[in-house]
Scaffold this motif. Structure first.
Motif, short mmCIF file in Angstrom:
data_model
loop_
_atom_site.label_atom_id
_atom_site.label_comp_id
_atom_site.label_asym_id
_atom_site.label_seq_id
_atom_site.Cartn_x
_atom_site.Cartn_y
_atom_site.Cartn_z
N TYR A 1 0.81 -1.21 0.00
CA TYR A 1 0.00 0.00 0.00
C TYR A 1 0.85 1.27 0.00
O TYR A 1 0.33 2.38 -0.02
CB TYR A 1 -0.91 0.03 1.23
N GLY A 2 2.15 1.10 0.06
CA GLY A 2 3.01 2.27 0.10
C GLY A 2 4.15 2.06 1.08
O GLY A 2 4.25 1.01 1.74
N GLU A 3 5.02 3.06 1.22
CA GLU A 3 6.26 2.91 2.00
C GLU A 3 5.99 2.65 3.48
O GLU A 3 6.58 1.74 4.08
CB GLU A 3 7.11 4.17 1.84
N LYS A 4 5.11 3.44 4.09
CA LYS A 4 4.84 3.29 5.52
C LYS A 4 4.24 1.91 5.82
O LYS A 4 4.67 1.20 6.75
CB LYS A 4 3.88 4.40 5.99
N GLU A 5 3.22 1.54 5.05
CA GLU A 5 2.56 0.25 5.27
C GLU A 5 3.50 -0.92 4.99
O GLU A 5 3.48 -1.95 5.68
CB GLU A 5 1.31 0.13 4.37
N SER A 6 4.37 -0.75 3.98
CA SER A 6 5.32 -1.82 3.62
C SER A 6 6.31 -2.07 4.75
O SER A 6 6.72 -3.21 5.00
CB SER A 6 6.06 -1.47 2.33
N LEU A 7 6.72 -0.99 5.43
CA LEU A 7 7.65 -1.15 6.56
C LEU A 7 6.99 -1.97 7.67
O LEU A 7 7.61 -2.89 8.22
CB LEU A 7 8.08 0.21 7.09
N GLU A 8 5.71 -1.64 7.97
CA GLU A 8 5.00 -2.39 9.02
C GLU A 8 4.77 -3.84 8.59
O GLU A 8 4.89 -4.77 9.39
CB GLU A 8 3.66 -1.70 9.34
N ALA A 9 4.45 -4.03 7.30
CA ALA A 9 4.25 -5.39 6.78
C ALA A 9 5.55 -6.18 6.87
O ALA A 9 5.55 -7.37 7.21
CB ALA A 9 3.76 -5.33 5.33
N SER A 10 6.67 -5.52 6.58
CA SER A 10 7.97 -6.20 6.60
C SER A 10 8.32 -6.70 8.00
O SER A 10 8.98 -7.74 8.15
CB SER A 10 9.06 -5.27 6.08
N LYS A 11 7.89 -5.97 9.03
CA LYS A 11 8.14 -6.42 10.41
C LYS A 11 7.42 -7.75 10.67
O LYS A 11 7.96 -8.64 11.33
CB LYS A 11 7.66 -5.34 11.39
N ILE A 12 6.19 -7.85 10.16
CA ILE A 12 5.42 -9.09 10.34
C ILE A 12 6.02 -10.21 9.50
O ILE A 12 6.13 -11.36 9.93
CB ILE A 12 3.94 -8.87 9.97
N ILE A 13 6.42 -9.85 8.28
CA ILE A 13 7.02 -10.85 7.38
C ILE A 13 8.27 -11.46 8.01
O ILE A 13 8.49 -12.67 7.92
CB ILE A 13 7.33 -10.20 6.01
N MET A 14 9.08 -10.64 8.68
CA MET A 14 10.28 -11.15 9.37
C MET A 14 9.89 -12.21 10.41
O MET A 14 10.53 -13.25 10.52
CB MET A 14 11.04 -10.01 10.04
N ASN A 32 10.82 -16.18 10.34
CA ASN A 32 11.53 -16.78 11.47
C ASN A 32 10.78 -17.99 12.03
O ASN A 32 11.39 -18.85 12.68
CB ASN A 32 11.74 -15.75 12.58
N SER A 33 9.48 -18.05 11.77
CA SER A 33 8.67 -19.21 12.19
C SER A 33 8.62 -20.29 11.10
O SER A 33 7.90 -21.28 11.24
CB SER A 33 7.24 -18.77 12.53
N GLY A 34 9.35 -20.06 10.00
CA GLY A 34 9.40 -21.05 8.93
C GLY A 34 8.27 -20.94 7.93
O GLY A 34 7.99 -21.89 7.20
N VAL A 35 7.60 -19.79 7.88
CA VAL A 35 6.49 -19.59 6.95
C VAL A 35 6.97 -18.74 5.77
O VAL A 35 7.42 -17.61 5.94
CB VAL A 35 5.29 -18.90 7.65
N SER A 36 6.86 -19.31 4.56
CA SER A 36 7.33 -18.60 3.36
C SER A 36 6.37 -17.47 3.01
O SER A 36 5.17 -17.69 2.80
CB SER A 36 7.44 -19.58 2.19
N ARG A 54 0.20 -16.22 16.10
CA ARG A 54 0.20 -17.50 16.84
C ARG A 54 -0.24 -18.64 15.94
O ARG A 54 0.34 -19.71 15.96
CB ARG A 54 -0.70 -17.37 18.08
N GLU A 55 -1.28 -18.40 15.16
CA GLU A 55 -1.83 -19.45 14.29
C GLU A 55 -0.82 -19.86 13.20
O GLU A 55 -0.61 -21.04 12.94
CB GLU A 55 -3.14 -18.98 13.65
N THR A 56 -0.20 -18.86 12.57
CA THR A 56 0.75 -19.16 11.50
C THR A 56 2.03 -19.78 12.05
O THR A 56 2.62 -20.65 11.42
CB THR A 56 1.09 -17.90 10.70
N ALA A 57 2.44 -19.34 13.25
CA ALA A 57 3.66 -19.92 13.86
C ALA A 57 3.43 -21.40 14.15
O ALA A 57 4.32 -22.23 13.94
CB ALA A 57 4.02 -19.17 15.15
N HIS A 58 2.23 -21.73 14.61
CA HIS A 58 1.89 -23.13 14.91
C HIS A 58 1.87 -23.95 13.62
O HIS A 58 2.39 -25.07 13.57
CB HIS A 58 0.53 -23.19 15.60
N ALA A 59 1.31 -23.37 12.54
CA ALA A 59 1.24 -24.07 11.25
C ALA A 59 2.62 -24.25 10.65
O ALA A 59 2.92 -25.27 10.02
CB ALA A 59 0.34 -23.30 10.28
N GLY A 60 3.50 -23.21 10.81
CA GLY A 60 4.86 -23.28 10.25
C GLY A 60 5.70 -24.34 10.93
O GLY A 60 6.51 -24.97 10.34
#
Length: 455
Positions: free
Chosen positions: A370-383, A387-391, A449-455
């Protein structure tokens, strides 16, 4: 210039790479279950290491590597002008791409036998190269998946390798028949027909039976100056019975004057008997008296694996080679090995529809940009997801959502994530399942929590 591939080579897409990897994973798991350890050798060897190990036909198919620098300046002018290729090869090429994995393995054993514990069991999964004529199932660059044992003459090794073949192909769901013979039996046949001095000509021609048929083999034998009388004595080869053990026992009478032939029959009888005792079906194991395997280094049992119900050459092969390290100056190290032909196995599984339907990639989530600010916040979640093994991916540009949707669908990514200004403010995340169209919102904590458990 229009780009093109070199003949006999291929590119592999993501789906093809994953399917190939699935085959390799099955083989690697079983290699290690049977006690084999991994080994890798260089893609090229000294030309002298490879030549003279595969017979005349094999030597012609070795890819030679030109010496670096001005190789032409170092040649004998008479040979260059006279186009004497055999003499020129020695002057312009000192190295070559490996033709198989067995000879490099023998070279490795010869160099390191003082530090090895015998019997030594290794597996090797690497590409090899042959200057062959490309056709269906035959490539100039292809992978071999080998398992070898050196330092043991026990025939239980043959029995174990039969089991390794059958367990692996059973897990790959490929119905196979293992054709088995013994080079000593072929030597006995040559003695019986009075052509011992032409053993190589005889076995090379016989090995082509499934390609050129009985008449083609007879024609080639005649061209090699093998008499009609000798060929007539061998006519029974072309009409074998279905019972493998019965065919072996029939040879005992013919080999009463051949010590080598009798030894071959005794060895093969042991292997077949033990396999049957272990419950291996006669449908899976066939004594094939015409099987020769066109490599000079085999000395005992020889194997070839064929898939049932598919028009394809062998998808595996191997045998015993008790003298191979002698050419490297090391005696008394017997060996036996088998190879799985990855590329042909792939073609067989493709033809039989054995590959599971799968997306072309393993990415589970695509975050919309959605743009630079949103991408930075999204990138934090992506990290955190990674780290939980989810591509997970972030779409790189803040493009229209339709374009981002299209990217996810074409790449086979099942979930598109919306994490825009509103979601960031609310501490929520919205996930759209592109497979069923369902769209759900979660609190950020619940989602992680849900994605970490699935990963």
């Amino acid at each position: 210039m229009k780009p093109s591939l070199a003949k006999g080579t291929r590119d592999f897409t993501a789906t093809e790479v994953m399917n190939r990897r699935a085959i390799i994973n099955v083989l690697q798991k079983n290699f290690e279950l049977f006690g084999f350890q991994p080994l890798e050798t260089p893609s090229f060897e000294n030309l002298s290491t490879l030549t003279g190990k595969y017979g005349e036909e094999g030597d012609r198919l070795i890819f030679k590597i030109l010496n670096s620098g001005d190789f032409a300046a170092k040649t004998v002018s008479e040979d260059w002008e006279g186009k004497n290729s055999q003499k020129l090869i020695a002057q312009i090429s000192e190295k070559a791409l490996r033709y198989d994995l067995t000879v490099p393995f023998a070279r490795f054993v010869a160099m390191n036998h003082g530090q090895m514990v015998f019997p030594f069991k290794r597996y090797q999964i690497q590409p090899v190269w042959r200057a062959d004529r490309p056709q269906k199932g035959r490539f100039r660059e292809f992978y071999q998946c080998d398992a070898d044992v050196v330092g043991s003459v026990s025939l239980w090794q043959e029995v174990e390798l039969v089991q390794l073949y059958l367990k692996s192909f059973n897990e790959l769901q490929i119905p196979v028949t293992i054709h088995i013979n013994n080079r000593k039996i072929l030597s006995g046949l040559a003695e019986y027909a009075g052509i011992s001095d032409q053993l190589i000509d005889f076995t090379v021609a016989l090995d082509k039976l499934d390609k050129i048929g009985k008449e083609g083999v007879i024609k080639e034998l005649l061209e090699k100056n093998i008499s009609q009388q000798s060929i007539d004595k061998l006519d029974f080869l072309f009409s074998q019975r279905t019972d493998a053990l019965e065919n072996v026992l029939q040879l005992k009478e013919k080999f009463k004057d051949s010590e080598t032939g009798t030894q071959g029959v005794t060895e093969l009888e042991f292997v077949l008997t033990q396999c049957l005792q272990l419950g291996i079906s006669a449908e899976n194991l066939k004594f094939d008296i015409t099987l020769a395997r066109g490599l000079d280094y085999y000395t005992g049992a020889i194997f070839e694996v064929k898939a049932r119900g598919v028009a394809m050459g062998s998808i595996g092969g191997g045998g015993r080679y008790d003298n191979l390290t002698e050419v490297f100056g090391v005696k008394n190290i017997p060996g036996i090995g088998i190879s799985f032909g990855l590329d042909r196995i792939y073609l067989v599984m493709e033809e039989l529809g054995l590959f599971a339907e799968q997306a072309s990639g393993s990415v589970q989530y695509l975050f919309a940009n959605y743009g630079e600010k949103e991408s930075l916040e999204a990138s934090k979640i992506i990290m955190k997801l990674r780290n939980s093994g989810v591509s997970t991916e972030l779409y790189p540009e803040a493009a229209k959502l339709k374009k981002q949707f299209t990217y996810a669908e074409k790449k086979g990514i099942p979930n598109l994530i919306f994490f825009g200004e509103q979601e960031i403010a609310d501490g929520t995340i919205t996930v759209k399942n592109l497979l069923n169209g369902e769209q759900r919102s979660f609190s950020l904590g619940d989602f992680l929590r849900e994605t970490a458990h699935a990963g």
